[in-house]
Design a protein around this motif. Structure first.
Motif, short mmCIF file in Angstrom:
data_model
loop_
_atom_site.label_atom_id
_atom_site.label_comp_id
_atom_site.label_asym_id
_atom_site.label_seq_id
_atom_site.Cartn_x
_atom_site.Cartn_y
_atom_site.Cartn_z
N ARG A 151 43.15 -4.09 68.59
CA ARG A 151 42.56 -2.93 68.67
C ARG A 151 41.58 -2.99 67.13
O ARG A 151 40.27 -2.66 67.15
CB ARG A 151 43.07 -1.49 68.86
CG ARG A 151 42.08 -0.52 68.75
CD ARG A 151 42.95 0.79 69.13
NE ARG A 151 43.74 1.41 68.12
CZ ARG A 151 44.06 2.51 67.87
NH1 ARG A 151 43.57 3.50 68.73
NH2 ARG A 151 45.06 2.78 66.92
N TRP A 152 42.04 -2.90 66.08
CA TRP A 152 41.69 -3.34 64.87
C TRP A 152 40.65 -4.35 64.78
O TRP A 152 39.53 -4.16 64.20
CB TRP A 152 42.55 -2.88 63.89
CG TRP A 152 43.14 -1.65 63.69
CD1 TRP A 152 44.10 -0.86 64.07
CD2 TRP A 152 42.18 -0.29 63.05
NE1 TRP A 152 44.28 0.61 63.69
CE2 TRP A 152 42.97 0.79 63.13
CE3 TRP A 152 40.70 -0.21 62.57
CZ2 TRP A 152 42.49 2.02 62.73
CZ3 TRP A 152 40.34 0.80 62.13
CH2 TRP A 152 41.30 1.77 62.06
N THR A 199 53.86 0.91 70.59
CA THR A 199 54.56 0.30 69.51
C THR A 199 55.95 0.86 69.11
O THR A 199 56.87 -0.14 68.77
CB THR A 199 53.66 0.82 68.14
OG1 THR A 199 52.36 0.20 68.24
CG2 THR A 199 54.28 -0.03 66.98
N ILE A 255 49.11 4.24 72.05
CA ILE A 255 49.51 2.90 71.22
C ILE A 255 50.60 2.97 70.16
O ILE A 255 51.31 2.23 70.22
CB ILE A 255 48.04 2.49 70.46
CG1 ILE A 255 47.10 1.81 71.38
CG2 ILE A 255 48.54 1.34 69.50
CD1 ILE A 255 45.74 1.35 70.71
N ARG A 256 50.66 4.32 69.80
CA ARG A 256 51.84 4.39 68.85
C ARG A 256 53.05 4.56 69.88
O ARG A 256 54.06 4.00 69.42
CB ARG A 256 51.71 6.23 68.39
CG ARG A 256 50.71 6.08 67.20
CD ARG A 256 50.84 7.30 66.22
NE ARG A 256 50.62 8.53 67.02
CZ ARG A 256 49.63 9.10 67.17
NH1 ARG A 256 48.44 8.69 66.40
NH2 ARG A 256 49.29 10.19 67.88
N ASN A 301 45.30 7.04 71.06
CA ASN A 301 45.93 6.72 69.50
C ASN A 301 47.32 7.06 69.88
O ASN A 301 48.40 6.48 69.51
CB ASN A 301 45.48 7.85 68.57
CG ASN A 301 44.31 7.28 67.98
OD1 ASN A 301 44.00 6.22 67.86
ND2 ASN A 301 43.34 8.43 67.58
N ASN A 331 47.89 -2.47 68.55
CA ASN A 331 47.18 -1.94 67.78
C ASN A 331 46.52 -2.93 66.84
O ASN A 331 45.24 -2.52 66.41
CB ASN A 331 48.21 -1.20 66.93
CG ASN A 331 47.44 -0.17 66.10
OD1 ASN A 331 46.18 0.47 66.36
ND2 ASN A 331 47.71 0.05 64.74
#
Length: 353
Positions: free
Chosen positions: A289-290, A348, A344-345, A341, A286
């Motif tokens: 990605r940001w 994580t 990726i959650r 989304n 993540n």
């Protein structure tokens, strides 16, 4: 007799202790907090100097470019976008270091210090012509920034990064971090309200081994986004091979051959870093990605001026730049659709089990 405290120990105090432990599994050492604060101050000072001397810089470049028959359109916008991009990149790396990403320290040292200082040396030499006072201050700030960057690798900082790595790699330590030294039932600890059994085996031995994390299947949106990003990277490589020598040929007389070679090196390093960034996005990072999203957003700010200059150079160049911007925007949107989304959650959560 009052015991002596270590100079690297985290200072006492409610606010300082809260800041030292915020967002980290282990409190940050006092030396690291001080170094990060001073580095952030240096970034602000460098950005303020660039913004304050931008008018003089644009005037100098305009006069020099006119003598060399170079285009001078949108110089101010390009200089502003470049300054903001460098500031955002440095701030992003500093934020990752603050939250314990060890690889960000090395990116900072290699990109911001070694490569960045070589490029900055050329701009400072040129700055002595139109703003000698600001150039002198900038040299001092660069020197302080280099010393502070070396202090990021002090023994107490290295120990903190190693501690965070052990916590991330050990589920039991992750559960015990953030307050008590271990969770109830671990390392022989007894849960509240339960009698202690002296004949019971230690908690670490009695606890069941941690199950390996199961990474969920990658959705098509992520695969398509990464395919577009790789295509965009290949287009960028082709554009640089085709058009960068022509652009640098006109600037070599203005900036010097040595600075031009540094520019080539920076372009190559940035291309490699983009590939590394895409690798981490492919594996569900993540943070990566940001970082890409911030880079894409800053790139969009200069889209109009870049595309205008590209079309002024040639129609093919302008079309390639326009297609590259559209591909980057499409890939960024795909990285944030609901399926991406959710994946990726899940990744994580699986890594934090």
């Amino acid at each position: 007799m009052t015991p002596l405290s270590s100079p690297d120990a985290t200072p006492s105090g409610g606010f300082v202790q809260t800041a030292a432990a915020y967002g980290a599994a282990a409190p940050r050492p006092g030396l690291l907090m001080l170094v990060l604060l001073l580095i952030a101050t240096c970034i602000v000072v460098l950005t303020a100097i660039d913004l304050a001397t931008m008018s003089a810089q644009v005037a100098y470049l305009s006069s020099s470019a006119e003598k060399a028959n170079l285009p001078v359109d949108n110089l101010r916008a390009n200089q502003l976008n470049t300054s903001l991009f460098i500031t955002a990149f440095m701030a992003g790396m500093l934020a990752l270091i603050t939250f314990g990403r060890n690889w960000a320290r090395w990116v900072w040292l290699i990109m911001c210090m070694l490569v960045g200082l070589l490029v900055a040396l050329g701009t400072v030499v040129m700055m002595f012509v139109y703003a000698p006072g600001a150039a002198m201050v900038k040299c001092v700030v660069y020197l302080v920034l280099f010393v502070l960057s070396c202090m990021l690798f002090a023994p107490s900082c290295n120990a903190w990064f190693r501690q965070l790595k052990e916590i991330r790699n050990n589920p039991r330590l992750r559960k015990g971090a953030g307050g008590a030294s271990a969770a109830p039932g671990m390392y022989g600890a007894t849960a509240p309200g339960q009698p202690h059994d002296p004949y019971a085996p230690p908690g670490a031995m009695a606890a069941a081994p941690a199950e390996p994390a199961v990474i969920p299947a990658r959705p098509r949106t992520i695969s398509l986004a990464l395919a577009l990003l790789v295509l965009n990277l290949l287009i960028g490589i082709g554009v640089n091979i085709r058009y960068l020598p022509e652009a640098m040929a006109g600037l070599s007389a203005l900036l010097g051959e040595a600075i031009i070679n540094v520019v080539y090196g920076v372009v190559a390093v940035i291309t490699i870093l983009m590939g590394v960034l895409f690798y981490f996005i492919w594996h569900g990072s993540n943070v990566a990605r940001w970082i890409w999203t911030a880079i894409a957003a800053l790139s969009l700010l200069s889209t109009y001026s870049v595309v205008k200059i590209a079309f002024a150079n040639s129609t093919q160049y302008g079309v390639l730049i326009s297609v590259s911007q559209l591909i980057a925007l499409s890939a960024t949107i795909l990285l944030f659709v609901p399926a991406s989304n959710a994946w990726i959650r899940q990744v994580t959560l699986a890594r934090n089990v």
